[in-house]
Design a protein around this motif. Structure first.
Motif, PDB file in Angstrom:
ATOM      1  N   PHE A  43     -12.232  24.243 -60.808  1.00 44.59           N
ATOM      2  CA  PHE A  43     -11.317  24.495 -59.463  1.00 44.59           C
ATOM      3  C   PHE A  43     -10.620  25.929 -59.291  1.00 44.59           C
ATOM      4  CE2 PHE A  43     -11.198  20.032 -60.529  1.00 44.59           C
ATOM      5  CZ  PHE A  43     -11.909  19.291 -59.121  1.00 44.59           C
ATOM      6  N   VAL A  72      -8.707  21.856 -51.264  1.00 42.01           N
ATOM      7  CA  VAL A  72      -9.255  20.877 -51.947  1.00 42.01           C
ATOM      8  C   VAL A  72      -8.690  19.459 -51.616  1.00 42.01           C
ATOM      9  CG1 VAL A  72      -7.815  21.450 -53.795  1.00 42.01           C
ATOM     10  CG2 VAL A  72      -9.848  19.913 -54.473  1.00 42.01           C
ATOM     11  N   ILE A  85      -7.003  20.824 -60.366  1.00 40.43           N
ATOM     12  CA  ILE A  85      -6.437  21.206 -59.029  1.00 40.43           C
ATOM     13  C   ILE A  85      -5.203  21.963 -59.124  1.00 40.43           C
ATOM     14  CG2 ILE A  85      -5.832  20.405 -56.759  1.00 40.43           C
ATOM     15  CD1 ILE A  85      -8.124  18.223 -57.164  1.00 40.43           C
ATOM     16  N   CYS A  96      -5.582  25.712 -59.541  1.00 41.79           N
ATOM     17  CA  CYS A  96      -6.181  26.796 -58.637  1.00 41.79           C
ATOM     18  C   CYS A  96      -5.307  26.997 -57.384  1.00 41.79           C
ATOM     19  CB  CYS A  96      -7.303  25.865 -58.005  1.00 41.79           C
ATOM     20  SG  CYS A  96      -7.165  24.673 -56.950  1.00 41.79           S
ATOM     21  N   LYS A 145      -3.646  22.142 -51.081  1.00 45.86           N
ATOM     22  CA  LYS A 145      -4.108  20.831 -51.664  1.00 45.86           C
ATOM     23  C   LYS A 145      -3.804  19.837 -50.760  1.00 45.86           C
ATOM     24  CE  LYS A 145      -3.079  23.073 -56.259  1.00 45.86           C
ATOM     25  NZ  LYS A 145      -3.056  24.379 -55.483  1.00 45.86           N
TER      26      LYS A 145
END
Length: 425
Positions: free
Chosen positions: A148, A158, A172, A175, A179
């Motif tokens: 990610f 994402v 995640i 990154c 989100k």
């Protein structure tokens, strides 16, 4: 002049430290730390969520030896889905790789840690998944940690299922993309989040293929339909699907007929594919090329040991030669689930060899697991923070190498222990 400046400096004006005072301060800080840690450990014990480790003194398999437990023990909690962890051909392949290529590379891949067997395994993985290329990592946790951050920028988004594996969640977090978390398997909520995320450059939907705690399977057909509608890319973690789900064991994308619609797959070599270690990403050639340049777990972790590569490569060979091992698991899974439900237990998920026996209470799950071991059955109670509070369970995992007699013996022990502790009438 120079001496004067030195004497007037803050270091020179500092009071001399009394002998032993630094040691006393260090001891005091250590005592404080120890007290904090002891309080936290006592809280874990008090909540009934302490996770002990049982010592196995044999190879991994359906029948194992456990330190402190007399006689053979039936193992029902390993990710050894195909029984390949101790398969003779897999072991021999590992030994040959160890003899030919050594114990390890003492380096990362781009410096001097890439051997011919690494490249051959990556090509084999890509061919197995019918993708363009693949890249190896020390684990799938590392594959998820590397993907990610390397792929997504602050311009991107994402969208993640709320019950995704911890490694996806942690990846995640690393990154800088926006989100979004959608409710577990809730396609209406995913669509709402996709609509909200249309302002971003790239949208990546991330989901487990098979969810390891509950044994349920992501609705990939619907996810891919929404991804096509809202121009999103689909990523699937297949750790608990690779090797045994789908007609030829390719995973949930094959099972649900969307192999051509899932763009990125991460999975592991440490479960069905030999059970040692290692993970990978497979997908577009350009993505894999980018990960080789930017994925931090790849750039800064030692290469997979040759023996691990050899074992995984042979496991893939066995799987691609025949699907007989994978298909034998389905009937055994149905046998366990049906017998347990008939006895009054609630089994989460559907048709997956992960069969969580739902109990709710963490202490009950722990005590029942200990009583199961006394009856010769190795299972583990799962509780917070591995699963949500109030959702404690004993997770049973069926292997292709369990016999029907093994399964019936496990069910019988569950019934005896469940009645003793009031889990079933």
């Amino acid at each position: 002049m120079w001496c004067g400046r030195l004497l007037s400096s803050p270091l020179a004006r500092a009071r001399p430290v009394a002998p032993g005072s630094r040691g006393r301060r260090a001891q005091s800080a250590l005592a404080q730390l120890t007290g904090i840690l002891e309080d936290q450990l006592d809280a874990i014990r008090g909540a009934g969520t302490w996770k002990g480790e049982r010592i196995i003194t044999s190879k991994q398999g359906p029948h194992i030896s456990v330190e402190g437990s007399p006689g053979g023990i039936l193992n029902f909690c390993a990710n050894n889905y195909l029984g390949l962890s101790s398969h003779p051909e897999v072991i021999q392949a590992g030994l040959r790789a160890l003899e030919q290529f050594g114990a390890g590379l003492s380096s990362v891949r781009f410096i001097c840690g890439t051997q011919s067997i690494h490249k051959a395994l990556e090509e084999k993985i890509a061919r197995f998944h019918q993708r363009e290329d693949a890249i190896l990592y020390p684990s799938c946790f590392d594959a998820n940690a590397g993907l990610f951050e390397a792929l997504l920028s602050p311009e991107d988004a994402v969208l993640s299922d709320e019950l995704n594996h911890a490694s996806i969640i942690d990846g995640i977090r690393l990154c800088r993309a926006s989100k979004y978390r959608y409710r577990h398997l809730d396609m209406g909520d995913l669509e709402a989040k996709l609509q909200e995320a249309q302002k971003h450059r790239l949208r990546l939907v991330a989901t487990d293929g098979a969810f390891s705690m509950d044994g349920d399977i992501a609705p990939l057909r619907e996810i891919c339909q929404l991804a096509q509608k809202y121009q999103a890319v689909v990523f699937v973690d297949e750790c608990h699907a690779t090797g045994f789900l789908g007609p030829s064991g390719r995973g949930t994308d094959e099972l649900l007929g969307v192999m051509d619609q899932v763009t990125i797959i991460n999975s592991t070599l440490g479960k069905a594919l030999g059970g040692a270690a290692g993970g990978y990403t497979t997908g577009p050639r350009e993505l894999v090329a980018l990960l080789r340049q930017r994925a931090r777990p790849y750039l800064f972790s030692n290469s997979l040991p040759p023996a691990v590569v050899g074992c995984a490569s042979k496991a893939l060979d066995l799987l691609m030669e025949s699907d007989a091992i994978a298909q034998s698991m389905a009937a055994k899974t149905r046998r366990f689930r049906s017998k347990m439900e008939a006895a009054g237990f609630t089994i989460s998920g559907k048709e997956h060899p992960i069969c969580p026996v739902m109990l709710g209470d963490a202490r009950l799950a722990s005590v029942m697991a200990e009583d199961m071991l006394k009856r010769g059955i190795f299972v583990i109670g799962f509780s917070y923070p591995v699963v949500p509070k109030g959702r404690a369970r004993i997770r049973v995992q069926i292997s292709a190498v369990h016999s029907e007699e093994d399964i019936d013996r496990c069910v019988k022990a569950f019934v005896e222990v469940g009645k003793r502790h009031g889990a079933i009438p």
